[in-house]
Design a protein around this motif. Structure first.
Motif, PDB file in Angstrom:
ATOM      1  N   GLU A   1       8.885  -0.014  -4.626  1.00 43.94           N
ATOM      2  CA  GLU A   1       7.904  -0.596  -5.467  1.00 43.94           C
ATOM      3  C   GLU A   1       7.415  -1.978  -5.056  1.00 43.94           C
ATOM      4  O   GLU A   1       8.394  -2.650  -4.516  1.00 43.94           O
ATOM      5  CB  GLU A   1       8.263  -0.624  -6.852  1.00 43.94           C
ATOM      6  N   GLY A   2       6.174  -2.434  -5.400  1.00 43.12           N
ATOM      7  CA  GLY A   2       6.011  -3.816  -4.967  1.00 43.12           C
ATOM      8  C   GLY A   2       5.542  -4.132  -3.565  1.00 43.12           C
ATOM      9  O   GLY A   2       5.078  -5.133  -3.088  1.00 43.12           O
ATOM     10  N   LEU A   3       5.434  -2.983  -2.471  1.00 40.00           N
ATOM     11  CA  LEU A   3       4.956  -3.172  -1.277  1.00 40.00           C
ATOM     12  C   LEU A   3       3.328  -3.169  -1.184  1.00 40.00           C
ATOM     13  O   LEU A   3       2.746  -2.765  -2.186  1.00 40.00           O
ATOM     14  CB  LEU A   3       5.299  -1.845  -0.388  1.00 40.00           C
ATOM     15  N   ASP A   4       2.884  -3.790  -0.473  1.00 38.73           N
ATOM     16  CA  ASP A   4       1.402  -3.855  -0.238  1.00 38.73           C
ATOM     17  C   ASP A   4       0.896  -2.540  -0.082  1.00 38.73           C
ATOM     18  O   ASP A   4       1.553  -1.427   0.407  1.00 38.73           O
ATOM     19  CB  ASP A   4       0.942  -4.772   1.035  1.00 38.73           C
ATOM     20  N   ASP A   5      -0.294  -2.161  -0.378  1.00 36.14           N
ATOM     21  CA  ASP A   5      -1.106  -0.889  -0.086  1.00 36.14           C
ATOM     22  C   ASP A   5      -1.424  -0.719   1.284  1.00 36.14           C
ATOM     23  O   ASP A   5      -2.688  -0.326   1.447  1.00 36.14           O
ATOM     24  CB  ASP A   5      -2.310  -0.723  -1.178  1.00 36.14           C
ATOM     25  N   VAL A   6      -0.567  -0.983   2.052  1.00 35.12           N
ATOM     26  CA  VAL A   6      -0.953  -0.803   3.464  1.00 35.12           C
ATOM     27  C   VAL A   6       0.272   0.098   4.196  1.00 35.12           C
ATOM     28  O   VAL A   6       1.244  -0.254   4.199  1.00 35.12           O
ATOM     29  CB  VAL A   6      -1.003  -2.262   4.540  1.00 35.12           C
TER      30      VAL A   6
ATOM     31  N   LYS B   1       4.921 -10.196  11.929  1.00 41.98           N
ATOM     32  CA  LYS B   1       5.173 -11.422  11.228  1.00 41.98           C
ATOM     33  C   LYS B   1       5.209 -11.163   9.609  1.00 41.98           C
ATOM     34  O   LYS B   1       4.735 -12.020   8.981  1.00 41.98           O
ATOM     35  CB  LYS B   1       4.333 -12.672  11.718  1.00 41.98           C
ATOM     36  N   HIS B   2       5.178 -10.070   9.215  1.00 40.68           N
ATOM     37  CA  HIS B   2       5.318  -9.810   7.891  1.00 40.68           C
ATOM     38  C   HIS B   2       6.160  -8.351   7.641  1.00 40.68           C
ATOM     39  O   HIS B   2       6.525  -7.693   8.449  1.00 40.68           O
ATOM     40  CB  HIS B   2       3.829  -9.432   7.435  1.00 40.68           C
ATOM     41  N   ASN B   3       6.722  -8.246   6.309  1.00 43.03           N
ATOM     42  CA  ASN B   3       7.538  -7.201   5.999  1.00 43.03           C
ATOM     43  C   ASN B   3       7.134  -6.440   4.711  1.00 43.03           C
ATOM     44  O   ASN B   3       8.018  -5.708   4.282  1.00 43.03           O
ATOM     45  CB  ASN B   3       9.115  -7.682   6.189  1.00 43.03           C
ATOM     46  N   SER B   4       5.857  -6.568   4.117  1.00 49.32           N
ATOM     47  CA  SER B   4       5.775  -6.072   3.033  1.00 49.32           C
ATOM     48  C   SER B   4       4.780  -4.969   3.069  1.00 49.32           C
ATOM     49  O   SER B   4       4.399  -4.502   1.951  1.00 49.32           O
ATOM     50  CB  SER B   4       5.243  -7.111   2.009  1.00 49.32           C
ATOM     51  N   GLY B   5       4.538  -4.569   4.335  1.00 48.07           N
ATOM     52  CA  GLY B   5       3.731  -3.250   4.477  1.00 48.07           C
ATOM     53  C   GLY B   5       4.743  -2.064   4.341  1.00 48.07           C
ATOM     54  O   GLY B   5       5.819  -2.226   4.394  1.00 48.07           O
ATOM     55  N   HIS B   6       4.130  -1.012   4.241  1.00 47.20           N
ATOM     56  CA  HIS B   6       4.855   0.107   4.169  1.00 47.20           C
ATOM     57  C   HIS B   6       5.174   0.990   5.425  1.00 47.20           C
ATOM     58  O   HIS B   6       4.107   1.519   5.792  1.00 47.20           O
ATOM     59  CB  HIS B   6       4.563   1.156   3.050  1.00 47.20           C
ATOM     60  N   GLU B   7       6.358   0.369   6.121  1.00 44.44           N
ATOM     61  CA  GLU B   7       6.524   0.662   7.650  1.00 44.44           C
ATOM     62  C   GLU B   7       6.874   2.349   7.551  1.00 44.44           C
ATOM     63  O   GLU B   7       8.056   2.532   7.099  1.00 44.44           O
ATOM     64  CB  GLU B   7       7.374  -0.144   8.165  1.00 44.44           C
TER      65      GLU B   7
END
Length: 577
Positions: A301-306, A332-338
């Motif tokens: 939950e809370g991840l960006d919609d990417v 340089k970011h960690n809030s995408g859904h990898e």
């Protein structure tokens, strides 16, 4: 004479390595041989057999060593049984009439499995089951593996002997299905024609060459593979000796894929899922992963919609590899859904990269994708999109994908770590991310919740916790008290005593129940077990109940299919309240 002393000392799905006799100093093991004379040592051939030639025939199975040393120093037990009237498997709707005798030695046929109601007697506890028409079943598509599976689940505590079908050229495959005992029928037939059965199949015998050396070598390979969790690869390799063995392997995979309580949740350190052939892509553990990600997985939950699609790496977990460190530096970011795109698993979300099998597989890398692999990945991505409304997909995986939402190809035909590719990845992430970066603790919590949903019934027990300590053994605290620790060698949690009550209240673990009025001191076994969850996997943590009270937790040593009758440890005490 008391019953056959036997203890499982290693297991790999339906295959088990048995110690026979004194568990601390076994004189023989199974898989092993049943022979008609003394031509091979008892360490490889624990039993001899003979028959009276009558109608119906009576078979004898005699121990070649003292397998009940607490009763007698003499060789034993010696078992005998009438096989009854056996009709061909093609007449499966017919009732043969006289059934086989039932006792420590239990002869079974396909007709008996279909018609003999006495097999459902809960007091029936054979030490050895003989599949008397195994040779006929082997020639009927799907029947052999079906019969073996039915017998193993009904009598999990018994050794299984399938007369007339085993040899050094197929014993790895048959052991993988669950057969424990073989005989020398086929090797003697080969010798009569001047041939010898080897690991790779039959050939003309060299002067002075004996089948016994091939049996010793083959059994040693099988026993070692069971101990190292590598029997699947060994069986897959040996199945190429004949089209019929490949057919049996495929049918076995189908049966296991539909069965619960067979696979492992946690494997021993050093175990690996080696997928070195296309046949291995249908391994039930891979299909189980596909089913979970497609139908049950929930992104943090809370991840960006990417959605960010990344390629896999040879090193596991992926985040420890040089290429993924380069991706991380570029994004340089960690809030995408990898999500990692890989074969044979299809997709591995970053939050599940350390669990089995995602953190433990090995596959040859050529850069080419088969159509089946592409279809599997596409179906899994489609499933992710159906569960969450992504705004954009940043595709750095190198695998083409198109859909109704924008897809940014950051590779454009270049390698994943190419300077220009990494620049395009950096730009795409910078232009599309709308949420703030996550803290290290938030990343850990998101990952732990995902693992808990995968391993356990829910992640409710992690509500309100904090993550402290140092990488990689993170401590999980609640109200200042440690309730668990991340164990990277397990790809799972090590649960503290303080957590048992929380797990009980949150109903986060499966449960087993012990018999009343028994003080639980150690292992869970048949003597103290009353009931269990039929979906338990090997390595899984379970809550231990006595009546309505939770008295601790245990870690499953065996998957649930064994729990109705296998002697010895089924689960090991982990925490006792």
């Amino acid at each position: 004479m008391a019953g056959l002393g036997r203890t499982v000392i290693a297991r790999h799905r339906m295959a088990r390595l048995w110690a026979l006799g004194d568990r601390s100093n076994p004189v023989s093991k199974a898989p092993g041989l049943v022979v008609t004379d003394e031509e091979i040592e008892a360490s490889w051939a624990p039993f001899t057999t003979s028959s009276d030639g009558g109608i119906p025939r009576r078979i004898n199975l005699n121990s070649r060593a003292p397998f009940a040393p607490w009763e007698s120093e003499d060789n034993g037990p010696n078992m005998s049984a009438s096989i009854g009237h056996v009709l061909p498997p093609s007449l499966d709707e017919a009732d043969a009439g006289e059934v086989a005798s039932k006792g420590e030695l239990l002869p079974l046929s396909w007709q008996a499995l279909n018609h003999d109601e006495g097999l459902m007697d809960d007091n029936l506890n054979p030490h050895v089951v003989v599949l008397t028409d195994a040779l006929q079943l082997a020639n009927r598509p799907g029947r052999l593996v079906e019969a073996i599976h039915v017998v193993k689940k009904r009598f999990p505590g018994a050794l299984l002997w399938a007369p007339g079908i085993g040899g050094p050229d197929n014993c790895a495959v048959l052991s993988w299905f669950g057969i424990d005992l073989f005989d020398t029928t086929r090797t003697k037939q080969a010798e009569a024609h001047g041939a010898v059965l080897t690991w790779n199949g039959p050939r003309i015998a060299m002067e002075g060459e004996s089948s016994n050396s091939h049996w010793r070598s083959a059994l040693a390979e099988v026993r070692s593979a069971i101990s190292s969790n590598s029997l699947r690869e060994l069986a897959q390799s040996q199945s190429l000796n004949s089209p019929r063995l490949v057919e049996h392997m495929r049918n076995h995979d189908k049966i296991i894929s539909k069965s619960e309580g067979v696979l492992s949740q946690i494997v021993s350190e050093g175990s690996a899922l080696r997928v070195h052939s296309l046949e291995s892509h249908d391994d039930p553990i891979i299909l189980d992963w596909f089913d979970y990600i497609t139908n049950k997985y929930q992104s943090p939950e809370g991840l960006d919609d990417v959605l960010i699609l990344l390629p896999c790496s040879a090193r596991k977990p992926y985040s420890s590899s040089r290429s993924h460190k380069a991706f991380r530096n570029a994004m340089k970011h960690n809030s995408g859904h990898e999500v990692i795109v890989t074969s044979p698993l299809g997709l591995v979300p970053r939050d599940l990269e350390e669990v089995w099998p995602a953190g433990h597989y090995d596959i040859p890398v050529t850069g080419d994708w088969t159509q089946d692999e592409v279809n599997r990945v596409t179906e899994m991505i489609d499933a992710l999109l159906a569960k969450k409304q992504y705004r954009v997909i940043i595709n750095h995986s190198g695998l083409e994908y198109s859909c109704d939402i924008p897809v940014i190809d950051t590779r454009q035909g270049s390698s994943a770590t190419n300077h220009e590719s990494l620049q395009r990845l950096e730009k795409a992430v910078a232009e599309n991310m709308q949420t703030k970066k996550r803290s290290g603790e938030r990343i850990n919590l998101d990952n732990f919740r995902s693992v808990s949903r995968f391993h356990h019934l829910n992640s409710d027990w992690l509500e309100g916790v904090q993550v402290r300590g140092r990488f990689p053994r993170w401590k999980i605290l609640k109200d200042g008290e440690q309730i668990a620790m991340w164990a990277p060698e397990r790809g799972g949690f090590s649960i503290a005593k303080a957590c048992i009550g929380i797990l009980d209240r949150c109903d986060s673990l499966k449960r087993i129940t012990l018999k009343e009025n028994i003080k639980w001191k150690g292992d869970v076994n048949l003597a103290n077990l009353e009931s269990y969850d039929s979906s338990i996997k090997a390595g899984e943590d379970v809550l231990v109940m006595q009546g309505s009270q939770c008295i601790g937790s245990a870690r499953a040593s065996a998957p649930a299919w064994e729990w109705s009758g296998t002697p010895g440890r089924l689960a090991k005490m982990h925490q006792r309240l």
